[in-house]
Design a protein around this motif. Sequence first.
Motif, mmCIF file in Angstrom:
data_model
loop_
_atom_site.group_PDB
_atom_site.id
_atom_site.type_symbol
_atom_site.label_atom_id
_atom_site.label_comp_id
_atom_site.label_asym_id
_atom_site.label_seq_id
_atom_site.Cartn_x
_atom_site.Cartn_y
_atom_site.Cartn_z
ATOM 1 N N THR A 45 0.861 -1.182 0.000
ATOM 2 C CA THR A 45 0.000 0.000 0.000
ATOM 3 C C THR A 45 0.899 1.235 0.000
ATOM 4 O OG1 THR A 45 -0.083 0.002 2.412
ATOM 5 C CG2 THR A 45 -1.863 -1.145 1.272
ATOM 6 N N GLY A 46 0.306 2.391 -0.150
ATOM 7 C CA GLY A 46 1.076 3.617 -0.075
ATOM 8 C C GLY A 46 1.595 4.131 -1.410
ATOM 9 N N TRP A 47 1.165 3.529 -2.522
ATOM 10 C CA TRP A 47 1.629 4.014 -3.820
ATOM 11 C C TRP A 47 1.044 5.374 -4.166
ATOM 12 C CZ3 TRP A 47 0.649 -1.032 -7.100
ATOM 13 C CH2 TRP A 47 1.565 -2.021 -6.701
ATOM 14 N N ALA A 71 -1.437 -10.961 -8.292
ATOM 15 C CA ALA A 71 -2.331 -11.117 -7.141
ATOM 16 C C ALA A 71 -2.807 -9.778 -6.593
ATOM 17 C CB ALA A 71 -1.622 -11.903 -6.039
ATOM 18 N N CYS A 72 -1.953 -8.769 -6.609
ATOM 19 C CA CYS A 72 -2.272 -7.483 -5.979
ATOM 20 C C CYS A 72 -2.528 -6.361 -6.967
ATOM 21 C CB CYS A 72 -1.129 -7.055 -5.062
ATOM 22 S SG CYS A 72 -0.817 -8.205 -3.709
ATOM 23 N N PHE A 73 -2.155 -6.544 -8.221
ATOM 24 C CA PHE A 73 -2.231 -5.451 -9.187
ATOM 25 C C PHE A 73 -2.262 -6.002 -10.603
ATOM 26 C CE2 PHE A 73 2.131 -6.241 -7.821
ATOM 27 C CZ PHE A 73 2.749 -6.583 -9.028
ATOM 28 N N ASP A 74 -2.634 -5.124 -11.547
ATOM 29 C CA ASP A 74 -2.488 -5.415 -12.970
ATOM 30 C C ASP A 74 -1.266 -4.643 -13.458
ATOM 31 O OD1 ASP A 74 -4.790 -6.910 -12.802
ATOM 32 O OD2 ASP A 74 -6.064 -5.459 -13.859
ATOM 33 N N ALA A 173 -11.265 2.360 -11.664
ATOM 34 C CA ALA A 173 -11.505 3.580 -10.896
ATOM 35 C C ALA A 173 -10.145 4.221 -10.645
ATOM 36 C CB ALA A 173 -12.193 3.248 -9.567
ATOM 37 N N ARG A 174 -10.130 5.391 -10.050
ATOM 38 C CA ARG A 174 -8.847 6.020 -9.714
ATOM 39 C C ARG A 174 -8.223 5.239 -8.556
ATOM 40 N NH1 ARG A 174 -6.929 11.870 -10.184
ATOM 41 N NH2 ARG A 174 -5.063 11.890 -8.873
ATOM 42 N N LEU A 175 -7.209 4.458 -8.878
ATOM 43 C CA LEU A 175 -6.583 3.536 -7.933
ATOM 44 C C LEU A 175 -5.098 3.862 -7.791
ATOM 45 C CD1 LEU A 175 -8.357 0.351 -9.274
ATOM 46 C CD2 LEU A 175 -8.619 1.282 -6.965
ATOM 47 N N PRO A 176 -4.463 3.420 -6.703
ATOM 48 C CA PRO A 176 -3.035 3.676 -6.534
ATOM 49 C C PRO A 176 -2.205 2.955 -7.596
ATOM 50 C CG PRO A 176 -3.953 2.526 -4.607
ATOM 51 C CD PRO A 176 -5.045 2.660 -5.600
ATOM 52 N N PHE A 177 -1.095 3.582 -7.977
ATOM 53 C CA PHE A 177 -0.216 2.960 -8.959
ATOM 54 C C PHE A 177 1.236 3.311 -8.660
ATOM 55 C CE2 PHE A 177 -0.974 7.162 -10.676
ATOM 56 C CZ PHE A 177 0.219 7.515 -11.302
ATOM 57 N N ARG A 178 2.132 2.493 -9.201
ATOM 58 C CA ARG A 178 3.564 2.775 -9.123
ATOM 59 C C ARG A 178 4.154 2.610 -10.516
ATOM 60 N NH1 ARG A 178 6.154 -2.655 -6.190
ATOM 61 N NH2 ARG A 178 5.414 -4.128 -7.752
ATOM 62 N N VAL A 179 5.285 3.271 -10.737
ATOM 63 C CA VAL A 179 5.997 3.152 -12.001
ATOM 64 C C VAL A 179 7.455 2.903 -11.660
ATOM 65 C CG1 VAL A 179 6.482 4.221 -14.228
ATOM 66 C CG2 VAL A 179 4.411 4.864 -12.977
ATOM 67 N N ALA A 191 -2.867 -0.954 -8.590
ATOM 68 C CA ALA A 191 -3.405 -1.819 -7.532
ATOM 69 C C ALA A 191 -4.870 -2.165 -7.791
ATOM 70 C CB ALA A 191 -3.255 -1.138 -6.179
ATOM 71 N N HIS A 192 -5.295 -3.287 -7.223
ATOM 72 C CA HIS A 192 -6.690 -3.688 -7.361
ATOM 73 C C HIS A 192 -7.610 -2.870 -6.448
ATOM 74 C CE1 HIS A 192 -5.234 -7.911 -8.774
ATOM 75 N NE2 HIS A 192 -5.290 -7.050 -9.761
ATOM 76 N N ASN A 193 -7.067 -2.307 -5.380
ATOM 77 C CA ASN A 193 -7.879 -1.512 -4.458
ATOM 78 C C ASN A 193 -6.972 -0.624 -3.615
ATOM 79 O OD1 ASN A 193 -6.979 -3.115 -2.123
ATOM 80 N ND2 ASN A 193 -8.243 -4.718 -3.040
ATOM 81 N N TRP A 194 -7.553 0.173 -2.734
ATOM 82 C CA TRP A 194 -6.796 1.091 -1.879
ATOM 83 C C TRP A 194 -6.364 0.454 -0.575
ATOM 84 C CZ3 TRP A 194 -4.850 5.844 -2.813
ATOM 85 C CH2 TRP A 194 -5.288 6.504 -3.980
ATOM 86 N N THR A 195 -6.984 -0.660 -0.193
ATOM 87 C CA THR A 195 -6.758 -1.206 1.144
ATOM 88 C C THR A 195 -5.572 -2.156 1.226
ATOM 89 O OG1 THR A 195 -8.221 -3.086 0.754
ATOM 90 C CG2 THR A 195 -9.223 -1.066 1.641
ATOM 91 N N GLY A 196 -5.106 -2.663 0.088
ATOM 92 C CA GLY A 196 -4.043 -3.656 0.105
ATOM 93 C C GLY A 196 -4.559 -5.066 0.255
#
Length: 198
Positions: A45-47, A71-74, A173-179, A191-196
Motif C-alpha cells: 500500500t502507499g503508492w 495477485a495485488c495489481f495489474d 476507478a482512480r486507484l493507486p499505482f507505481r511506475v 493496484a486492485h484496491n486502496w486497502t491492500g
Amino acid sequence: MGRNKTAWATTTALMVATLGVAAVPADATATTTTSTTAQTTACPTGWGSVAKTRSAATTESLTDVRTGRHACFDRMVVDVPGAGTSGLGYTVRYVSRLYQDGSGHHVPVGGGAVLEVRVAAPAYDPDTGQPTYPVRAGERLKGVNLTGYRTFRDARFVGSFEGDTQIGLGVRARLPFRVWVATDRVVIDVAHNWTGAR
C-alpha cells in the motif's frame, strides 16, 4: 484362523486411520485461516495516485506493450530494447480526457478513470520514420487482451510525437499505482484496491 485374520485386518485399518488423523496437526484449520488472513493483507500500500515522473530520454525505439495479471495489481510493460535503465523517462498521471500530442485530437479510453502513460521513447525508427510499434492512434494495443483483469479495462495507442509515445490506460476507478524502470522497459502497476487486500 479366518476370524483372526479378519480381526487383525480390522485392527490394522483402525490404527492406520487413527494415525492418519493424528498426522494432521490440530491447528491445521487455524493455520489455513491465519495464512488466508495474511494473504488478504499482504499487498503493498502507499503508492498513491499522484503523477509519477522520471526525466530521461532515449533514441531507442519502443517495440512492444504488454500486460499481465498479478495477485495485488495489474501490470503494463513498455519495452524499449537497447535503452538500458538510464535513458528511460516517463510521466504517468490520471487525466479527465486524453488528447493526442501534436494534433490535439481527443482519444476516448474506456474505464472509470484514465491513466496517461507517456514514455520518452519514439514508437518509430528516428532514422527512417518507420513505425516500430505499428498501431494507429485510437486503436487498442496490439496483442493485449484485458479479459479477466481486475483493474485494467481498456488500453489504447494514442500516438508518438517528437520522441514521446502516449498510451491511454483505462482502469476500473482512480486507484493507486507505481511506475518503475527495469533494463529496457518501463513498468506500470495499478493496484486492485486502496486497502491492500487481495
